[in-house]
Scaffold this motif. Sequence first.
Motif, PDB file in Angstrom:
ATOM      1  N   VAL A  12       0.848  -1.187   0.000  1.00  0.00           N
ATOM      2  CA  VAL A  12       0.000   0.000   0.000  1.00  0.00           C
ATOM      3  C   VAL A  12       0.887   1.241   0.000  1.00  0.00           C
ATOM      4  CG1 VAL A  12      -0.173   0.077   2.518  1.00  0.00           C
ATOM      5  CG2 VAL A  12      -1.994   1.077   1.120  1.00  0.00           C
ATOM      6  N   GLN A  13       0.387   2.310  -0.583  1.00  0.00           N
ATOM      7  CA  GLN A  13       1.137   3.557  -0.599  1.00  0.00           C
ATOM      8  C   GLN A  13       1.020   4.272   0.749  1.00  0.00           C
ATOM      9  OE1 GLN A  13      -0.284   5.875  -3.939  1.00  0.00           O
ATOM     10  NE2 GLN A  13       1.013   4.760  -5.376  1.00  0.00           N
ATOM     11  N   PRO A  14       1.996   5.100   1.064  1.00  0.00           N
ATOM     12  CA  PRO A  14       1.887   5.894   2.303  1.00  0.00           C
ATOM     13  C   PRO A  14       0.576   6.661   2.345  1.00  0.00           C
ATOM     14  CG  PRO A  14       4.090   6.067   1.413  1.00  0.00           C
ATOM     15  CD  PRO A  14       3.289   5.323   0.383  1.00  0.00           C
ATOM     16  N   GLY A  15      -0.052   6.647   3.523  1.00  0.00           N
ATOM     17  CA  GLY A  15      -1.355   7.277   3.677  1.00  0.00           C
ATOM     18  C   GLY A  15      -2.521   6.363   3.402  1.00  0.00           C
ATOM     19  N   GLY A  16      -2.237   5.192   2.894  1.00  0.00           N
ATOM     20  CA  GLY A  16      -3.293   4.245   2.563  1.00  0.00           C
ATOM     21  C   GLY A  16      -3.753   3.430   3.763  1.00  0.00           C
ATOM     22  N   SER A  17      -4.655   2.493   3.491  1.00  0.00           N
ATOM     23  CA  SER A  17      -5.256   1.673   4.544  1.00  0.00           C
ATOM     24  C   SER A  17      -5.215   0.192   4.176  1.00  0.00           C
ATOM     25  CB  SER A  17      -6.716   2.083   4.761  1.00  0.00           C
ATOM     26  OG  SER A  17      -6.819   3.407   5.199  1.00  0.00           O
ATOM     27  N   LEU A  18      -5.162  -0.623   5.211  1.00  0.00           N
ATOM     28  CA  LEU A  18      -5.291  -2.068   5.074  1.00  0.00           C
ATOM     29  C   LEU A  18      -6.057  -2.590   6.278  1.00  0.00           C
ATOM     30  CD1 LEU A  18      -1.741  -3.322   3.971  1.00  0.00           C
ATOM     31  CD2 LEU A  18      -3.828  -3.414   2.597  1.00  0.00           C
ATOM     32  N   ARG A  19      -6.716  -3.722   6.087  1.00  0.00           N
ATOM     33  CA  ARG A  19      -7.409  -4.379   7.195  1.00  0.00           C
ATOM     34  C   ARG A  19      -6.927  -5.822   7.278  1.00  0.00           C
ATOM     35  NH1 ARG A  19     -13.549  -6.528   7.929  1.00  0.00           N
ATOM     36  NH2 ARG A  19     -13.879  -5.970  10.126  1.00  0.00           N
ATOM     37  N   LEU A  20      -6.348  -6.167   8.419  1.00  0.00           N
ATOM     38  CA  LEU A  20      -5.907  -7.528   8.665  1.00  0.00           C
ATOM     39  C   LEU A  20      -6.992  -8.286   9.427  1.00  0.00           C
ATOM     40  CD1 LEU A  20      -2.229  -6.903   9.838  1.00  0.00           C
ATOM     41  CD2 LEU A  20      -3.120  -7.114   7.515  1.00  0.00           C
ATOM     42  N   SER A  21      -7.099  -9.574   9.115  1.00  0.00           N
ATOM     43  CA  SER A  21      -8.038 -10.450   9.811  1.00  0.00           C
ATOM     44  C   SER A  21      -7.305 -11.684  10.305  1.00  0.00           C
ATOM     45  CB  SER A  21      -9.168 -10.883   8.879  1.00  0.00           C
ATOM     46  OG  SER A  21      -9.905  -9.782   8.412  1.00  0.00           O
ATOM     47  N   CYS A  22      -7.755 -12.228  11.398  1.00  0.00           N
ATOM     48  CA  CYS A  22      -7.172 -13.452  11.950  1.00  0.00           C
ATOM     49  C   CYS A  22      -8.296 -14.273  12.562  1.00  0.00           C
ATOM     50  CB  CYS A  22      -6.129 -13.123  12.999  1.00  0.00           C
ATOM     51  SG  CYS A  22      -5.499 -14.554  13.906  1.00  0.00           S
ATOM     52  N   LYS A  23      -8.531 -15.438  11.974  1.00  0.00           N
ATOM     53  CA  LYS A  23      -9.593 -16.310  12.458  1.00  0.00           C
ATOM     54  C   LYS A  23      -8.999 -17.459  13.250  1.00  0.00           C
ATOM     55  CE  LYS A  23     -13.638 -18.998  11.071  1.00  0.00           C
ATOM     56  NZ  LYS A  23     -14.424 -18.385  12.176  1.00  0.00           N
ATOM     57  N   ALA A  24      -9.540 -17.679  14.428  1.00  0.00           N
ATOM     58  CA  ALA A  24      -9.082 -18.764  15.292  1.00  0.00           C
ATOM     59  C   ALA A  24      -9.963 -19.989  15.099  1.00  0.00           C
ATOM     60  CB  ALA A  24      -9.118 -18.310  16.739  1.00  0.00           C
ATOM     61  N   SER A  25      -9.366 -21.155  15.417  1.00  0.00           N
ATOM     62  CA  SER A  25     -10.051 -22.421  15.168  1.00  0.00           C
ATOM     63  C   SER A  25     -11.097 -22.771  16.208  1.00  0.00           C
ATOM     64  CB  SER A  25      -9.029 -23.554  15.082  1.00  0.00           C
ATOM     65  OG  SER A  25      -8.284 -23.620  16.298  1.00  0.00           O
ATOM     66  N   GLY A  26     -11.093 -22.045  17.329  1.00  0.00           N
ATOM     67  CA  GLY A  26     -12.053 -22.364  18.366  1.00  0.00           C
ATOM     68  C   GLY A  26     -12.477 -21.126  19.121  1.00  0.00           C
TER      69      GLY A  26
END
Length: 110
Positions: A12-26
């Motif tokens: 991503v370029q500076p100033g941009g956005s990202l969304r991280l996700s993390c799904k757990a198994s339980g």
Amino acid sequence: QVQLVESGGGLVQPGGSLRLSCKASGTILTIMAWYRQAPGQQRELVARITRGGSTNYRDSVKGRFTISRDNTKNTVYLQMNSLKPEDTAVYYCYVEPGNWGQGTQVTVSS
């Protein structure tokens, strides 16, 4: 042992956005967190959230990053806005006690 599957990294370029996700198994009853590790640096805590929704952030990301979790989906998120080149790192999901995701690369560059 809890299995964690991360997604959402990228370039991503500076100033941009990202969304991280993390799904757990339980069902996760403990703290969920995001750490990051830049090349040649120690792994550092970015943000953490309790099951009840209380949060903590490292100073350098306050006001730019937001951690949240959906307990019905056993998933933790990291919304990252106003990204800077110094945010470039591998981001790891963490669930107490001692469960790590595989890591996802975030690169902030023009």
